[in-house]
Design an enzyme around this catalytic site. Sequence first.
Site, short mmCIF file in Angstrom:
data_model
loop_
_atom_site.label_atom_id
_atom_site.label_comp_id
_atom_site.label_asym_id
_atom_site.label_seq_id
_atom_site.Cartn_x
_atom_site.Cartn_y
_atom_site.Cartn_z
N GLY A 140 0.82 -1.21 0.00
CA GLY A 140 0.00 0.00 0.00
C GLY A 140 0.85 1.25 0.00
N TYR A 141 1.32 1.63 -1.17
CA TYR A 141 2.12 2.86 -1.30
C TYR A 141 1.29 3.97 -1.97
CZ TYR A 141 6.76 0.72 -0.33
OH TYR A 141 7.86 0.13 0.24
N SER A 142 0.87 3.74 -3.22
CA SER A 142 0.26 4.81 -4.03
C SER A 142 -1.07 5.27 -3.46
CB SER A 142 0.02 4.31 -5.46
OG SER A 142 1.19 3.79 -6.01
N SER A 174 -2.19 -3.84 -5.90
CA SER A 174 -2.31 -5.15 -6.55
C SER A 174 -2.61 -6.22 -5.52
CB SER A 174 -1.01 -5.51 -7.28
OG SER A 174 -0.69 -4.53 -8.21
N GLU A 257 12.92 -4.31 -5.30
CA GLU A 257 12.03 -4.40 -6.46
C GLU A 257 12.81 -4.18 -7.76
OE1 GLU A 257 8.66 -1.92 -5.91
OE2 GLU A 257 8.18 -1.84 -8.03
N SER A 386 7.00 4.85 -13.36
CA SER A 386 6.67 5.00 -14.79
C SER A 386 7.94 5.20 -15.62
CB SER A 386 5.75 6.21 -14.98
OG SER A 386 6.46 7.40 -14.69
N GLU A 388 8.67 7.62 -17.55
CA GLU A 388 9.18 9.00 -17.42
C GLU A 388 10.05 9.12 -16.17
OE1 GLU A 388 6.02 8.23 -18.02
OE2 GLU A 388 5.78 8.96 -20.06
C1 LIG Z 1 -0.36 -2.64 -13.07
C2 LIG Z 1 -0.07 -1.74 -11.90
C3 LIG Z 1 0.10 -2.28 -10.64
C4 LIG Z 1 0.35 -1.43 -9.55
N1 LIG Z 1 0.47 -1.99 -8.29
C5 LIG Z 1 0.67 -1.17 -7.23
C6 LIG Z 1 0.72 -1.71 -5.90
O1 LIG Z 1 0.60 -2.93 -5.70
N2 LIG Z 1 0.90 -0.87 -4.87
C7 LIG Z 1 1.04 0.48 -5.05
O2 LIG Z 1 1.21 1.18 -4.05
N3 LIG Z 1 0.98 1.03 -6.28
C8 LIG Z 1 0.80 0.24 -7.37
N4 LIG Z 1 0.72 0.78 -8.64
C9 LIG Z 1 0.78 2.22 -8.79
C10 LIG Z 1 2.04 2.75 -9.44
O3 LIG Z 1 3.14 2.66 -8.56
C11 LIG Z 1 1.74 4.19 -9.87
O4 LIG Z 1 0.72 4.14 -10.85
C12 LIG Z 1 2.94 4.89 -10.45
O5 LIG Z 1 3.90 5.11 -9.46
C13 LIG Z 1 2.54 6.24 -11.09
O6 LIG Z 1 1.81 7.00 -10.18
P1 LIG Z 1 0.39 7.65 -10.58
O7 LIG Z 1 -0.46 6.58 -11.16
O8 LIG Z 1 -0.12 8.40 -9.40
O9 LIG Z 1 0.72 8.67 -11.76
P2 LIG Z 1 1.31 10.13 -11.59
O10 LIG Z 1 2.45 10.11 -10.65
O11 LIG Z 1 0.19 11.09 -11.33
O12 LIG Z 1 1.88 10.39 -13.05
C14 LIG Z 1 1.02 10.74 -14.15
C15 LIG Z 1 1.92 10.93 -15.38
O13 LIG Z 1 2.85 11.99 -15.15
C16 LIG Z 1 4.19 11.53 -15.32
N5 LIG Z 1 5.05 12.17 -14.32
C17 LIG Z 1 4.82 12.27 -12.98
N6 LIG Z 1 5.84 12.89 -12.38
C18 LIG Z 1 6.76 13.18 -13.34
C19 LIG Z 1 8.05 13.81 -13.34
N7 LIG Z 1 8.61 14.26 -12.22
N8 LIG Z 1 8.71 13.92 -14.53
C20 LIG Z 1 8.15 13.44 -15.68
N9 LIG Z 1 6.93 12.85 -15.75
C21 LIG Z 1 6.25 12.72 -14.60
C22 LIG Z 1 4.11 10.03 -15.09
O14 LIG Z 1 5.17 9.35 -15.75
C23 LIG Z 1 2.76 9.69 -15.68
O15 LIG Z 1 2.87 9.55 -17.08
C24 LIG Z 1 0.46 -0.04 -9.74
C25 LIG Z 1 0.30 0.50 -11.02
C26 LIG Z 1 0.03 -0.33 -12.09
C27 LIG Z 1 -0.16 0.29 -13.45
#
Ligand SMILES: Cc1cc2nc3c(=O)[nH]c(=O)nc-3n(C[C@H](O)[C@H](O)[C@H](O)COP(=O)(O)OP(=O)(O)OC[C@H]3O[C@@H](n4cnc5c(N)ncnc54)[C@H](O)[C@@H]3O)c2cc1C
Length: 404
Positions: A140-142, A174, A257, A386, A388
Amino acid sequence: MDFSYTPSQESFRAELRTWLETNSGEIFGRGGEGLGGSTASLLDVRDDGRWKQMLDYHRRLYRSGYVALHWPKEWGGGGADLVEQSIYQDEVLRLGLPLYGANQLAIDRIGPTIMLMGTNEQKQRHLQPMLTGEQIWCQGYSEPNAGSDLAGIQTRAVVEGDSFVVNGQKVWTSLAQRSDWQVLLVRTDPEAPKHKGISYLLVDMHTPGITVRPLVQMTGEAGFNEVFYDNVRVPKENLVGELNQGWQVSIATLMFERVSGGTRHPVERTINELVELARQVDFQGVPAQQDPYVRQKLAAFVSDARCLRLSRYRSLTSQLKGKVPGPESSFGKLFATELNLRVAMFADELLGPYGLLESDSLGAVESGKWTHRTLAARGLTIAAGSSEIQHNIIGERVLKLPKG
Ligand SMILES: Cc1cc2nc3c(=O)[nH]c(=O)nc-3n(C[C@H](O)[C@H](O)[C@H](O)COP(=O)(O)OP(=O)(O)OC[C@H]3O[C@@H](n4cnc5c(N)ncnc54)[C@H](O)[C@@H]3O)c2cc1C
């Protein structure tokens, strides 16, 4: 680099290969496609039958001694050396299987974090049940407003007597709907600078006040969830590391990881399947395998996958010589997940509208497997940081470029 294996490593591979081929059959997913590597989120855990198959496979993996080859023997692991671990990854990914059965997060990163930073009581309580599959774990991070900027988390925990009381929300968790335990990042000091007011808790998912709601991905599957915390009481002894020092603990988890980065994705297997597909279909009126454009694409994919593999061997060689792995260890996740996406999208191009069909009776190719892969591949470029963010890390920390 020395590419040869010793006779005992070759016999380890042969034995493992036979075991995996004999024991993994029924956990293959749609269209005969394995779940692959770390892609626990691609498993639709609303499906009781599929989940039971995963658990059965996990238990067999545990009984065979293969479930955590990289863990020390002291904690029930295989105590395998780096070459054996690498052989294990090769063989598992060759078949497109999940690396650590049903408990990917626990065995890959949460268990090692507890070994490194947990109390003795936490180790005794959790490590063995992670291996057996009695404790399935999630992370539970995001949160809705904290993903890439993880230090911005807002879920609060307040100390009350001998417990933390947690309120807030996580998202994209997840496997939460099948998990018994969770590692949870919470804000324990809202006044401190954002990296310094976070704590890392171990939370029993059956505690009153926790609500899990599955989120359906664009593949139609529900691998992840939103999780709500309403006055959830967590015993104080479930804190890992010091109060307000959870950022360091979470970094340790993230490092575990990323350690094997790009090796987690069965992209070579997917490319082999794509080459096979090109042998069977036409592209723009000629057999695809005779079309120069298709041939160039396939050759480029095979070369990219070979570069990825050789980079992994280079990193492994450094480690075997007692050196710190070089920059090649940083781009594996980025390169593998982007390559995986390019491969899947090219398959869609090859198949044209036929790729969109799911029903074989209407002329679908392999029950729509390739489009499903394209949809799933997007998420893999986002999960665990991501693309990026990976570019930023490589630019700033590896290449030492000025911050953008
Ligand atoms: C299949 C899947 C499984 C996952 N499982 C888990 C899980 O088990 N536990 C958990 O805690 N999380 C989980 N996640 C979440 C994942 O860690 C986040 O989706 C990821 O860190 C991106 O955060 P966000 O979705 O809030 O997007 P945001 O951080 O809001 O980003 C949105 C967009 O902006 C870009 N962006 C953001 N900041 C910057 C920057 N500084 N420079 C350039 N571009 C930037 C990003 O690349 C992205 O394209 C999962 C995600 C997926 C897709």
